[in-house]
Design a protein around this motif. Structure first.
Motif, PDB file in Angstrom:
ATOM      1  N   ARG A 164     -47.438 -37.418 -24.680  1.00 51.95           N
ATOM      2  CA  ARG A 164     -46.402 -36.483 -24.254  1.00 51.95           C
ATOM      3  C   ARG A 164     -46.961 -35.526 -23.217  1.00 51.95           C
ATOM      4  O   ARG A 164     -48.034 -34.937 -23.399  1.00 51.95           O
ATOM      5  CB  ARG A 164     -45.876 -35.714 -25.473  1.00 51.95           C
ATOM      6  N   ALA A 165     -46.255 -35.381 -22.120  1.00 46.56           N
ATOM      7  CA  ALA A 165     -46.673 -34.469 -21.060  1.00 46.56           C
ATOM      8  C   ALA A 165     -46.768 -33.047 -21.581  1.00 46.56           C
ATOM      9  O   ALA A 165     -46.023 -32.638 -22.485  1.00 46.56           O
ATOM     10  CB  ALA A 165     -45.692 -34.535 -19.892  1.00 46.56           C
ATOM     11  N   GLY A 166     -47.699 -32.283 -21.033  1.00 49.73           N
ATOM     12  CA  GLY A 166     -47.866 -30.894 -21.431  1.00 49.73           C
ATOM     13  C   GLY A 166     -48.728 -30.685 -22.646  1.00 49.73           C
ATOM     14  O   GLY A 166     -48.921 -29.545 -23.081  1.00 49.73           O
ATOM     15  N   THR A 167     -49.274 -31.758 -23.206  1.00 51.42           N
ATOM     16  CA  THR A 167     -50.121 -31.651 -24.394  1.00 51.42           C
ATOM     17  C   THR A 167     -51.568 -31.986 -24.033  1.00 51.42           C
ATOM     18  O   THR A 167     -51.864 -32.489 -22.957  1.00 51.42           O
ATOM     19  CB  THR A 167     -49.639 -32.602 -25.498  1.00 51.42           C
ATOM     20  N   GLY A 168     -52.473 -31.716 -24.963  1.00 55.24           N
ATOM     21  CA  GLY A 168     -53.874 -32.077 -24.783  1.00 55.24           C
ATOM     22  C   GLY A 168     -54.659 -31.031 -24.020  1.00 55.24           C
ATOM     23  O   GLY A 168     -54.101 -30.049 -23.510  1.00 55.24           O
TER      24      GLY A 168
END
Length: 276
Positions: A202-206
């Motif tokens: 998922r974009a925006g994570t990590g």
């Protein structure tokens, strides 16, 4: 919260869960190790032909690595007894070189990691023996596109999840499966380090990318479903549905303004056909 640790080339580095941030000495070490890795893969291009065994290719990798003053990082790693991994057709990763003969139309990934002056140059590339099927060629093309989509996105300020989501979106737009069980990884003085670089997410994570981070991006894309299973040898992973699979891998470093690819092909042999 993600922890970052500034290191330099003279410091003893241990895997402690932190993401290492390297300085100029680290970049120079990785350039040399990465270039050697890419040169080895370049030299293998004319060798991958029907009738050759994967053991012969492994012997060539070992000889080239040692001749360059490096050692194969896989040799002796957790009991592994070969100088590279060679994964044919439906083998996702960690295929063990053997007396198996490569046949016309086979596709294969060769993954090498020379350890040069304490630095790991980790890269892999797809090869075709003879003429591959149209569906195999397309799978290889899309997998390379997935790699470069991830590489081109890498820059300070974005998150690893942004790379994961972009790779997944591109692969699944072609109705291919993205392997979840294996991922990219931090590296440098260590073969495998933090962070883990997954290829679906998922974009925006990590973790946020910061200058000095070194890691691999190495998407494994299946022609069929994403599921894999391990064979009894404890190393070889294959597609559950026996569909073809492909993988490309680069080692990169995050710079102040973007990224540097350490394992780019000196001869421009990025993906097949290699014109040999």
């Amino acid at each position: 919260m993600t922890e970052y640790q500034h290191v330099d080339g003279t410091e003893t580095v241990l895997r402690d869960g932190t993401i290492k941030l390297h300085g100029p000495e680290g970049f120079e070490g990785m350039r040399k190790a990465g270039r050697l890795a890419a040169e080895i893969l370049d030299a293998l291009a004319p060798m991958v032909q029907p009738g050759v065994t994967t053991a012969q290719l492994d012997d060539a990798v070992r000889e080239m690595t040692l001749d360059a003053g490096a050692v194969p990082a896989t040799l002796g790693y957790r009991g592994y007894t070969h100088s590279c991994c060679i994964s044919l057709n439906h083998v996702v990763c960690h295929g063990i070189p053997s007396s198996k003969i490569i046949k016309e139309g086979d596709i294969l990934n060769i993954d090498v990691t020379p350890l040069l002056d304490g630095w790991h140059g980790d890269t892999s590339r797809m090869y075709v023996a003879g003429e591959a099927s149209i569906k195999a060629k397309r799978l290889i093309d899309v997998t390379y596109e997935c790699l470069m989509i991830g590489v081109d996105m890498a820059r300070p300020g974005i998150r690893l999840g942004d790379i994961s989501a972009a790779i997944q979106k591109h692969a699944e737009s072609h109705r291919y499966g993205v392997v979840r069980e294996f991922c990219g990884h931090g590296l440098g003085r260590l073969f495998h380090d933090s962070p883990e670089v997954v290829h679906a997410g998922r974009a925006g994570t990590g973790p946020e990318l910061k200058p000095g981070m070194f890691f691999t991006i190495e998407p494994m894309i299946n022609l069929g479903k994403p599921g894999v299973k391990m064979l009894n040898d404890g190393w070889t992973a294959v597609t559950r549905d026996k569909s073809l699979t492909a993988q490309f891998e680069h080692s990169i470093g995050i710079t102040e303004t973007g990224r540097e690819i350490f394992t780019e092909s000196p001869k421009g042999l990025h993906k097949p056909p290699y014109g040999v």
